[in-house]
Design a protein around this motif. Structure first.
Motif, short mmCIF file in Angstrom:
data_model
loop_
_atom_site.label_atom_id
_atom_site.label_comp_id
_atom_site.label_asym_id
_atom_site.label_seq_id
_atom_site.Cartn_x
_atom_site.Cartn_y
_atom_site.Cartn_z
N PHE A 25 -18.81 -0.85 -0.07
CA PHE A 25 -17.94 -0.42 -0.98
C PHE A 25 -18.27 0.80 -1.70
CE2 PHE A 25 -15.75 0.24 -5.01
CZ PHE A 25 -14.49 -0.06 -4.88
N GLY A 26 -17.46 1.81 -1.69
CA GLY A 26 -17.89 3.08 -2.35
C GLY A 26 -16.52 3.73 -3.15
N ALA A 27 -16.84 4.47 -4.30
CA ALA A 27 -15.94 4.86 -5.18
C ALA A 27 -16.46 5.65 -6.48
CB ALA A 27 -14.94 3.80 -5.70
N THR A 28 -15.65 6.81 -6.93
CA THR A 28 -16.21 7.40 -8.14
C THR A 28 -15.51 7.10 -9.12
OG1 THR A 28 -17.44 9.11 -6.48
CG2 THR A 28 -16.99 9.83 -8.74
N PHE A 29 -15.91 7.01 -10.54
CA PHE A 29 -15.07 6.97 -11.67
C PHE A 29 -15.50 7.82 -12.56
CE2 PHE A 29 -15.73 2.92 -9.50
CZ PHE A 29 -14.44 2.54 -9.40
N ARG A 30 -14.50 8.73 -13.13
CA ARG A 30 -14.89 9.81 -14.00
C ARG A 30 -14.77 9.66 -15.44
NH1 ARG A 30 -10.72 13.29 -13.12
NH2 ARG A 30 -9.80 11.91 -11.96
N PRO A 31 -15.42 10.23 -16.37
CA PRO A 31 -15.44 9.89 -17.78
C PRO A 31 -14.17 10.45 -18.38
CG PRO A 31 -16.48 12.03 -17.10
CD PRO A 31 -16.32 11.49 -15.84
N GLY A 32 -13.69 9.72 -19.24
CA GLY A 32 -12.28 10.03 -20.03
C GLY A 32 -11.04 9.50 -19.10
N VAL A 33 -11.46 8.72 -18.17
CA VAL A 33 -10.46 8.34 -17.26
C VAL A 33 -10.49 6.74 -17.27
CG1 VAL A 33 -9.61 8.08 -14.83
CG2 VAL A 33 -10.53 10.32 -15.84
N LEU A 34 -9.42 5.97 -17.42
CA LEU A 34 -9.34 4.66 -17.24
C LEU A 34 -8.80 4.29 -15.99
CD1 LEU A 34 -8.09 1.84 -19.68
CD2 LEU A 34 -7.28 1.91 -17.43
N THR A 35 -9.74 3.42 -14.98
CA THR A 35 -9.34 3.37 -13.86
C THR A 35 -9.12 1.91 -13.54
OG1 THR A 35 -10.72 4.90 -13.04
CG2 THR A 35 -9.91 3.25 -11.27
N ALA A 36 -7.82 1.44 -12.97
CA ALA A 36 -7.34 0.04 -12.70
C ALA A 36 -7.96 -0.38 -11.57
CB ALA A 36 -5.88 0.09 -12.88
N LEU A 37 -8.77 -1.32 -11.55
CA LEU A 37 -9.15 -1.83 -10.29
C LEU A 37 -8.41 -3.11 -9.88
CD1 LEU A 37 -11.88 -1.52 -8.63
CD2 LEU A 37 -12.86 -3.27 -10.04
N VAL A 38 -7.58 -2.80 -8.55
CA VAL A 38 -6.82 -3.87 -8.06
C VAL A 38 -7.25 -4.31 -7.08
CG1 VAL A 38 -5.09 -2.67 -9.63
CG2 VAL A 38 -5.27 -2.36 -7.14
N GLY A 39 -6.59 -5.38 -6.64
CA GLY A 39 -6.72 -6.26 -5.31
C GLY A 39 -6.49 -7.70 -5.27
N PRO A 40 -6.29 -8.37 -4.35
CA PRO A 40 -6.12 -9.58 -4.42
C PRO A 40 -7.18 -10.72 -4.91
CG PRO A 40 -6.25 -8.98 -2.02
CD PRO A 40 -6.15 -7.79 -2.90
N SER A 41 -6.69 -11.69 -5.26
CA SER A 41 -8.01 -12.70 -5.77
C SER A 41 -8.87 -12.87 -4.73
CB SER A 41 -7.12 -13.97 -6.18
OG SER A 41 -8.16 -15.01 -6.93
N GLY A 42 -10.29 -12.60 -4.98
CA GLY A 42 -11.31 -12.90 -4.14
C GLY A 42 -11.78 -11.63 -3.44
N SER A 43 -11.09 -10.51 -3.79
CA SER A 43 -11.24 -9.28 -2.91
C SER A 43 -12.60 -8.66 -3.53
CB SER A 43 -10.17 -8.27 -3.16
OG SER A 43 -9.51 -8.00 -4.55
N GLY A 44 -13.38 -9.21 -4.67
CA GLY A 44 -14.65 -8.81 -5.08
C GLY A 44 -14.63 -7.94 -6.54
N LYS A 45 -13.40 -7.77 -7.38
CA LYS A 45 -13.38 -7.00 -8.33
C LYS A 45 -14.39 -7.42 -9.44
CE LYS A 45 -8.97 -8.30 -9.19
NZ LYS A 45 -8.92 -9.17 -7.84
N SER A 46 -14.59 -8.77 -9.87
CA SER A 46 -15.70 -9.16 -10.78
C SER A 46 -16.96 -9.03 -10.32
CB SER A 46 -15.23 -10.66 -11.00
OG SER A 46 -13.83 -10.95 -11.34
N THR A 47 -17.25 -9.05 -8.87
CA THR A 47 -18.52 -8.62 -8.47
C THR A 47 -18.77 -7.33 -8.47
OG1 THR A 47 -18.24 -10.46 -6.66
CG2 THR A 47 -19.78 -8.86 -6.45
N LEU A 48 -17.73 -6.35 -8.36
CA LEU A 48 -18.08 -5.12 -8.32
C LEU A 48 -18.34 -4.66 -9.98
CD1 LEU A 48 -17.68 -2.29 -6.80
CD2 LEU A 48 -15.66 -2.25 -7.87
#
Ligand SMILES: Nc1ncnc2c1ncn2[C@@H]1O[C@H](COP(=O)(O)OP(=O)(O)OP(=O)(O)O)[C@@H](O)[C@H]1O
Length: 224
Positions: A25-48
């Motif tokens: 998995f790869g992604a960039t998150f920027r300052p001053g930005v609220l990013t919603a992390l979405v995906g089905p249950s079990g897709s790894g959001k909490s792990t990320l």
């Protein structure tokens, strides 16, 4: 300040329960930005979130917080980065037994090396913003699940972390409260310039968010 996740692979469990929770998995998150992390249950959001917040070390890949690879630091430096740079709001709230709502915030300030006295007024202000002005003297066992989570959110915001990681902030709260919480997260992210990542299934949060990252369609492909 930015958070750059690069080619993260995480395997959890052993034997029959062994699961690849993240696979390059790869992604960039920027300052001053609220990013919603979405995906089905079990897709790894909490792990990320756990990997990004240096709670869990990936098998492979990098977690670059403003250029420092948190995944490559020793245990002591990782603990320090967690304490000083990361605010983490768990689904469970993770409050300390026996402390009142207000004390939860002041204790966290003290653990982070800040002077609780100087932060008392701000702590009350934040508890009011999350709708708990009437619950300052309540302890966790006297509060609902949604209220406990809101305290955990106020506690994280008090320290104005560079990186704010929030797991399902609106689970078990009604719609109007969810809208207030989403607005509060957006407002504080803009004001303090934190990199804010919110794992969520709630359309109220995705609509309020500045950006969305889908676990199943990450914006940056694996480079490992
Ligand atoms: N300790 C563990 N051992 C083995 N597999 C695990 C472990 N913890 C989580 N998993 C698996 O890893 C995958 C990712 O889990 P994770 O909790 O990150 O998903 P999620 O997207 O946050 O889900 P949800 O939306 O339901 O909270 C899931 O398939 C889960 O079953």
């Amino acid at each position: 300040m930015s958070l750059h996740l690069d080619a993260l692979t995480v395997t959890l469990g052993r034997g029959d329960s062994r699961t690849t929770a993240l696979d390059g998995f790869g992604a960039t998150f920027r300052p001053g930005v609220l990013t919603a992390l979405v995906g089905p249950s079990g897709s790894g959001k909490s792990t990320l979130l756990a990997v990004a917040g240096a709670l869990l070390r990936p098998d492979r890949g990098r977690v670059l917080l403003n250029g420092t690879d948190l995944a490559a630091l020793g245990d002591r430096e990782r603990a320090r980065a967690r304490r000083e740079r990361v605010g983490y709001v768990f689904q469970s709230g993770n409050l300390l037994t026996g402390l009142t709502a207000e004390e939860q915030l002041l204790a966290a300030a003290s653990i982070a090396g800040r002077r609780p006295r100087a932060l008392r007024a701000r702590a009350r202000e934040l508890l009011t913003e999350v709708g708990l002005a009437h619950r300052l003297a309540h302890r966790p066992d006297q509060l609902s699940g949604g209220e406990r989570r809101r305290i955990a959110l106020a506690r994280a915001l008090l320290l104005e972390p560079e990186l704010l990681l929030v797991d399902e902030p609106t689970a078990a709260v009604d719609r109007s409260r969810a809208e207030d919480l989403a607005a509060l997260l957006v407002r504080t992210t803009h004001r303090y310039g934190s990199v804010t990542v919110v794992a969520t299934h709630d359309p109220v949060v995705t609509e309020a968010a500045d950006a969305t990252v889908d676990m199943l369609r990450p914006p940056v492909s694996a480079s490992a």
